[in-house]
Design a protein around this motif. Structure first.
Motif, PDB file in Angstrom:
ATOM      1  N   LEU A 122       1.279   4.932   5.326  1.00 43.87           N
ATOM      2  CA  LEU A 122       1.300   4.870   4.710  1.00 43.87           C
ATOM      3  C   LEU A 122       0.342   6.718   4.362  1.00 43.87           C
ATOM      4  O   LEU A 122       0.605   7.472   3.470  1.00 43.87           O
ATOM      5  CB  LEU A 122      -0.883   4.214   4.009  1.00 43.87           C
ATOM      6  CG  LEU A 122      -1.417   5.451   2.386  1.00 43.87           C
ATOM      7  CD1 LEU A 122      -0.395   4.313   1.155  1.00 43.87           C
ATOM      8  CD2 LEU A 122      -2.543   3.975   2.327  1.00 43.87           C
ATOM      9  N   ARG A 123       0.066   7.092   5.248  1.00 46.12           N
ATOM     10  CA  ARG A 123      -0.662   8.308   5.807  1.00 46.12           C
ATOM     11  C   ARG A 123       0.638   9.748   5.549  1.00 46.12           C
ATOM     12  O   ARG A 123       0.577  10.707   4.574  1.00 46.12           O
ATOM     13  CB  ARG A 123      -0.791   9.122   6.953  1.00 46.12           C
ATOM     14  CG  ARG A 123      -2.404  10.538   7.492  1.00 46.12           C
ATOM     15  CD  ARG A 123      -2.581  10.347   8.505  1.00 46.12           C
ATOM     16  NE  ARG A 123      -1.745   9.577   9.841  1.00 46.12           N
ATOM     17  CZ  ARG A 123      -2.526   9.170  10.039  1.00 46.12           C
ATOM     18  NH1 ARG A 123      -3.422   8.215  10.014  1.00 46.12           N
ATOM     19  NH2 ARG A 123      -2.342   8.410  11.468  1.00 46.12           N
ATOM     20  N   LEU A 142      -8.723   6.971   1.818  1.00 49.09           N
ATOM     21  CA  LEU A 142      -9.031   6.201   3.121  1.00 49.09           C
ATOM     22  C   LEU A 142      -7.821   5.738   3.636  1.00 49.09           C
ATOM     23  O   LEU A 142      -8.928   5.140   4.697  1.00 49.09           O
ATOM     24  CB  LEU A 142     -10.461   5.597   2.317  1.00 49.09           C
ATOM     25  CG  LEU A 142     -11.953   6.774   1.431  1.00 49.09           C
ATOM     26  CD1 LEU A 142     -12.927   5.406   0.884  1.00 49.09           C
ATOM     27  CD2 LEU A 142     -12.542   7.633   2.291  1.00 49.09           C
ATOM     28  N   GLU A 143      -7.291   4.560   2.984  1.00 48.60           N
ATOM     29  CA  GLU A 143      -6.977   4.139   3.592  1.00 48.60           C
ATOM     30  C   GLU A 143      -6.294   3.819   4.830  1.00 48.60           C
ATOM     31  O   GLU A 143      -5.373   3.658   6.005  1.00 48.60           O
ATOM     32  CB  GLU A 143      -6.446   2.986   3.104  1.00 48.60           C
ATOM     33  CG  GLU A 143      -5.525   1.181   3.078  1.00 48.60           C
ATOM     34  CD  GLU A 143      -6.554   0.708   4.680  1.00 48.60           C
ATOM     35  OE1 GLU A 143      -5.823  -0.834   4.435  1.00 48.60           O
ATOM     36  OE2 GLU A 143      -7.902   0.313   3.330  1.00 48.60           O
ATOM     37  N   ALA A 155      -7.569   4.888  -7.498  1.00 49.64           N
ATOM     38  CA  ALA A 155      -6.830   3.876  -6.632  1.00 49.64           C
ATOM     39  C   ALA A 155      -6.523   5.224  -5.716  1.00 49.64           C
ATOM     40  O   ALA A 155      -6.227   5.040  -4.583  1.00 49.64           O
ATOM     41  CB  ALA A 155      -5.882   3.566  -7.270  1.00 49.64           C
ATOM     42  N   LEU A 156      -6.103   6.330  -6.126  1.00 55.51           N
ATOM     43  CA  LEU A 156      -5.929   7.484  -4.980  1.00 55.51           C
ATOM     44  C   LEU A 156      -6.721   7.917  -3.633  1.00 55.51           C
ATOM     45  O   LEU A 156      -6.863   8.004  -2.231  1.00 55.51           O
ATOM     46  CB  LEU A 156      -5.439   8.962  -5.425  1.00 55.51           C
ATOM     47  CG  LEU A 156      -5.182  10.678  -4.287  1.00 55.51           C
ATOM     48  CD1 LEU A 156      -3.931   9.900  -3.703  1.00 55.51           C
ATOM     49  CD2 LEU A 156      -4.857  11.065  -5.718  1.00 55.51           C
ATOM     50  N   LEU A 198       0.814  -1.184  -0.102  1.00 57.12           N
ATOM     51  CA  LEU A 198       0.392  -0.093  -0.058  1.00 57.12           C
ATOM     52  C   LEU A 198       0.757   1.259   0.132  1.00 57.12           C
ATOM     53  O   LEU A 198       0.207   2.090  -1.015  1.00 57.12           O
ATOM     54  CB  LEU A 198      -0.800  -0.007   1.105  1.00 57.12           C
ATOM     55  CG  LEU A 198      -2.091  -0.941   1.347  1.00 57.12           C
ATOM     56  CD1 LEU A 198      -2.691  -1.167   2.716  1.00 57.12           C
ATOM     57  CD2 LEU A 198      -3.686  -0.593   0.141  1.00 57.12           C
ATOM     58  N   THR A 199       1.949   1.049   1.040  1.00 53.75           N
ATOM     59  CA  THR A 199       2.627   2.447   0.814  1.00 53.75           C
ATOM     60  C   THR A 199       3.483   2.618   0.059  1.00 53.75           C
ATOM     61  O   THR A 199       3.472   4.339  -0.372  1.00 53.75           O
ATOM     62  CB  THR A 199       3.449   2.427   1.801  1.00 53.75           C
ATOM     63  OG1 THR A 199       2.838   1.878   3.280  1.00 53.75           O
ATOM     64  CG2 THR A 199       3.932   3.356   2.211  1.00 53.75           C
ATOM     65  N   GLN A 200       4.206   1.676  -0.780  1.00 49.88           N
ATOM     66  CA  GLN A 200       4.902   1.659  -2.187  1.00 49.88           C
ATOM     67  C   GLN A 200       3.858   1.448  -3.282  1.00 49.88           C
ATOM     68  O   GLN A 200       4.215   2.839  -4.505  1.00 49.88           O
ATOM     69  CB  GLN A 200       4.965   0.410  -2.467  1.00 49.88           C
ATOM     70  CG  GLN A 200       6.582   0.371  -2.225  1.00 49.88           C
ATOM     71  CD  GLN A 200       7.591  -0.793  -2.057  1.00 49.88           C
ATOM     72  OE1 GLN A 200       7.956  -0.680  -2.997  1.00 49.88           O
ATOM     73  NE2 GLN A 200       8.169  -1.291  -1.157  1.00 49.88           N
TER      74      GLN A 200
END
Length: 194
Positions: A119-120, A111-112, A105-106, A54-56
């Protein structure tokens, strides 16, 4: 971890496609492998876990969003008026419409990010950097308005893009989207001497 940049990019593109089509809940290594067209088990060789993926993917968004430098230069060439700014905003909207999967996707990643600190941090840093680059580019080009007008344009365009790409019926009867872009740009810049 395996280091094949082309395959990593294909997996990250696959992750963006899965996020746009299935949402964050659908983002599994198996789904990413399928979307990227690689053998099952490949994604697990590139990402340590789902958070890493998710982060990548969040960092990869801007690789996909980035316009060709010559295209961006052409879009900015000679821009100096509010109507030129409206033209730039229409160009940006067109780019997002053309890259709808990446933009959706963004939205999923945003939201995630409310639940995942790494990720934030990645998205906040990258989007903040993008906003600062927009302010700098606007000022260097001598376009009307200053920092507050660019921030307001960013906020207004973000809302318009969300509606246009996710629930276009909300804007039914409100006029052509290009006319809406022109109206919001002119209203925001009217206080800047336009």
């Amino acid at each position: 971890m395996v280091r094949n940049p082309e395959r990593r990019a294909a997996l990250l593109d696959g992750a963006l496609a899965v996020l746009a089509e299935q949402g964050a809940r659908g983002l599994t290594f198996r789904a990413v492998d399928a979307a990227a067209g690689v053998p099952a088990g490949t994604a697990s060789n590139y990402f340590s876990d789902r958070d890493d993926l998710l982060t990548q993917a969040g960092g990869h968004l801007y690789v996909r969003f980035a316009p060709d430098p010559e295209e961006a230069e052409r879009a900015m060439a000679g821009a100096s008026t509010a109507e030129d700014v409206a033209g730039l905003m229409r160009w940006l909207l067109g780019r997002m419409r053309d890259n709808r999967t990446v933009y959706l996707a963004l939205l999923e990643l945003r939201l995630e990010a409310t639940r995942r600190p790494a990720l934030r941090e990645t998205l906040t840093r990258r989007i903040r950097q993008d906003l600062e680059e927009n302010v700098r580019g606007h000022q260097e080009a001598g376009l009307p308005g200053g920092r507050s007008e660019v921030v307001m344009l960013y906020l207004a365009m973000t809302g318009l893009v969300v509606e246009h790409l996710t629930l276009p019926g909300v804007l039914d009867g409100e006029g052509d989207v290009d006319a809406l872009v022109g109206a919001l740009v002119h209203r925001i810049l009217s206080g800047a001497g336009e």
